[in-house]
Design a protein around this motif. Structure first.
Motif, PDB file in Angstrom:
ATOM      1  N   ARG A 105      -7.154  -9.055  25.146  1.00 52.15           N
ATOM      2  CA  ARG A 105      -7.668 -10.132  25.556  1.00 52.15           C
ATOM      3  C   ARG A 105      -7.668 -11.547  24.253  1.00 52.15           C
ATOM      4  N   LYS A 106      -7.860 -10.879  23.071  1.00 55.67           N
ATOM      5  CA  LYS A 106      -8.173 -11.747  21.909  1.00 55.67           C
ATOM      6  C   LYS A 106      -6.682 -12.233  21.530  1.00 55.67           C
ATOM      7  N   LYS A 107      -5.781 -11.473  21.737  1.00 52.09           N
ATOM      8  CA  LYS A 107      -4.194 -11.824  21.530  1.00 52.09           C
ATOM      9  C   LYS A 107      -3.482 -12.203  22.625  1.00 52.09           C
ATOM     10  N   ARG A 108      -4.037 -12.430  23.561  1.00 54.03           N
ATOM     11  CA  ARG A 108      -3.716 -12.914  24.805  1.00 54.03           C
ATOM     12  C   ARG A 108      -2.336 -12.487  25.378  1.00 54.03           C
ATOM     13  N   THR A 109      -2.292 -10.894  25.260  1.00 55.75           N
ATOM     14  CA  THR A 109      -1.024 -10.034  25.634  1.00 55.75           C
ATOM     15  C   THR A 109      -1.370  -9.217  26.856  1.00 55.75           C
ATOM     16  N   GLY A 110      -2.629  -9.182  27.307  1.00 58.34           N
ATOM     17  CA  GLY A 110      -2.910  -8.416  28.439  1.00 58.34           C
ATOM     18  C   GLY A 110      -2.932  -9.225  29.563  1.00 58.34           C
ATOM     19  N   PRO A 111      -3.696  -8.460  30.478  1.00 62.43           N
ATOM     20  CA  PRO A 111      -3.934  -9.358  31.946  1.00 62.43           C
ATOM     21  C   PRO A 111      -4.849 -10.312  31.674  1.00 62.43           C
ATOM     22  N   PRO A 112      -4.633 -11.462  32.415  1.00 61.82           N
ATOM     23  CA  PRO A 112      -5.641 -12.576  32.230  1.00 61.82           C
ATOM     24  C   PRO A 112      -7.077 -12.148  32.830  1.00 61.82           C
ATOM     25  N   GLY A 113      -7.969 -12.524  31.917  1.00 59.58           N
ATOM     26  CA  GLY A 113      -9.526 -12.320  32.480  1.00 59.58           C
ATOM     27  C   GLY A 113     -10.069 -13.609  32.520  1.00 59.58           C
ATOM     28  N   PHE A 114     -11.349 -13.548  32.965  1.00 60.90           N
ATOM     29  CA  PHE A 114     -12.230 -15.015  32.837  1.00 60.90           C
ATOM     30  C   PHE A 114     -13.512 -14.488  32.831  1.00 60.90           C
ATOM     31  N   ARG A 115     -14.408 -15.431  32.152  1.00 58.83           N
ATOM     32  CA  ARG A 115     -15.765 -15.224  31.801  1.00 58.83           C
ATOM     33  C   ARG A 115     -16.658 -15.574  33.050  1.00 58.83           C
ATOM     34  N   ILE A 116     -17.740 -14.821  33.448  1.00 58.19           N
ATOM     35  CA  ILE A 116     -18.856 -15.032  34.242  1.00 58.19           C
ATOM     36  C   ILE A 116     -20.123 -14.960  33.486  1.00 58.19           C
ATOM     37  N   GLY A 117     -20.421 -16.081  32.902  1.00 58.55           N
ATOM     38  CA  GLY A 117     -21.573 -15.744  31.847  1.00 58.55           C
ATOM     39  C   GLY A 117     -21.060 -14.983  30.870  1.00 58.55           C
TER      40      GLY A 117
ATOM     41  N   TRP B 106       0.502  -9.300  36.577  1.00 57.97           N
ATOM     42  CA  TRP B 106       0.808  -9.029  35.042  1.00 57.97           C
ATOM     43  C   TRP B 106       1.665  -7.557  34.693  1.00 57.97           C
ATOM     44  N   THR B 107       1.151  -6.641  35.574  1.00 53.21           N
ATOM     45  CA  THR B 107       1.976  -5.387  35.677  1.00 53.21           C
ATOM     46  C   THR B 107       3.159  -5.471  36.214  1.00 53.21           C
ATOM     47  N   ALA B 108       3.628  -6.172  37.277  1.00 52.18           N
ATOM     48  CA  ALA B 108       4.800  -6.214  37.677  1.00 52.18           C
ATOM     49  C   ALA B 108       5.503  -6.887  36.870  1.00 52.18           C
ATOM     50  N   LYS B 109       4.926  -7.859  35.963  1.00 53.10           N
ATOM     51  CA  LYS B 109       5.774  -8.850  35.053  1.00 53.10           C
ATOM     52  C   LYS B 109       6.307  -7.824  33.947  1.00 53.10           C
ATOM     53  N   ARG B 110       5.351  -7.220  33.420  1.00 54.66           N
ATOM     54  CA  ARG B 110       5.643  -6.159  32.249  1.00 54.66           C
ATOM     55  C   ARG B 110       6.837  -5.294  32.784  1.00 54.66           C
ATOM     56  N   MET B 111       6.483  -4.305  33.853  1.00 61.82           N
ATOM     57  CA  MET B 111       7.468  -3.615  34.221  1.00 61.82           C
ATOM     58  C   MET B 111       8.806  -4.323  34.473  1.00 61.82           C
ATOM     59  N   ALA B 112       9.151  -5.523  35.000  1.00 63.34           N
ATOM     60  CA  ALA B 112      10.234  -6.301  35.114  1.00 63.34           C
ATOM     61  C   ALA B 112      10.980  -6.307  33.603  1.00 63.34           C
ATOM     62  N   GLU B 113      10.240  -6.725  32.680  1.00 70.55           N
ATOM     63  CA  GLU B 113      10.495  -7.102  31.351  1.00 70.55           C
ATOM     64  C   GLU B 113      11.160  -5.710  30.682  1.00 70.55           C
ATOM     65  N   ASP B 114      10.182  -4.667  31.048  1.00 70.45           N
ATOM     66  CA  ASP B 114      10.731  -3.192  30.375  1.00 70.45           C
ATOM     67  C   ASP B 114      12.047  -3.038  31.195  1.00 70.45           C
ATOM     68  N   ALA B 115      12.306  -3.116  32.457  1.00 66.97           N
ATOM     69  CA  ALA B 115      13.523  -2.626  33.054  1.00 66.97           C
ATOM     70  C   ALA B 115      14.825  -3.709  32.509  1.00 66.97           C
ATOM     71  N   ALA B 116      14.519  -4.852  32.099  1.00 65.14           N
ATOM     72  CA  ALA B 116      15.439  -5.477  31.586  1.00 65.14           C
ATOM     73  C   ALA B 116      15.849  -5.480  30.320  1.00 65.14           C
ATOM     74  N   ALA B 117      14.992  -4.779  29.533  1.00 64.18           N
ATOM     75  CA  ALA B 117      15.267  -4.485  28.156  1.00 64.18           C
ATOM     76  C   ALA B 117      16.303  -3.222  28.029  1.00 64.18           C
TER      77      ALA B 117
END
Length: 81
Positions: A45-57, A70-81
């Motif tokens: 979250r700090k590095k903005r590399t994981g799944p997007p989160g949001f704050r509630i309070g 996010w998971t699907a995007k990561r899997m597609a990037e890994d498959a393309a590499a």
């Protein structure tokens, strides 16, 4: 007469595999889902590399659809590499 059935705690990994959960996910859920320490989730979250989160309070939550995307995007990037 049988007593009413009490719903069991669900494993977030099984829930996402079988369909999206009907609630927002917590950092603990994300850590369990990806089998990583909770500190890793906070670093993502700090590095903005994981799944997007949001704050509630003061609490951080994750939309299951965004986590799935996010998971699907990561899997597609890994498959393309």
């Amino acid at each position: 007469m049988k007593p009413p059935r009490v719903p069991e705690e669900t494993d977030p990994r099984a829930t996402l595999r079988g369909g999206l959960p009907d609630r927002y996910l917590t950092p603990d859920d994300i850590a369990e889902l990806f089998d990583v320490p909770k500190e890793t989730v906070y670093q993502w979250r700090k590095k903005r590399t994981g799944p997007p989160g949001f704050r509630i309070g003061k609490h951080i939550r994750y939309d299951p659809v965004a986590v799935s995307n996010w998971t699907a995007k990561r899997m597609a990037e890994d498959a393309a590499a």
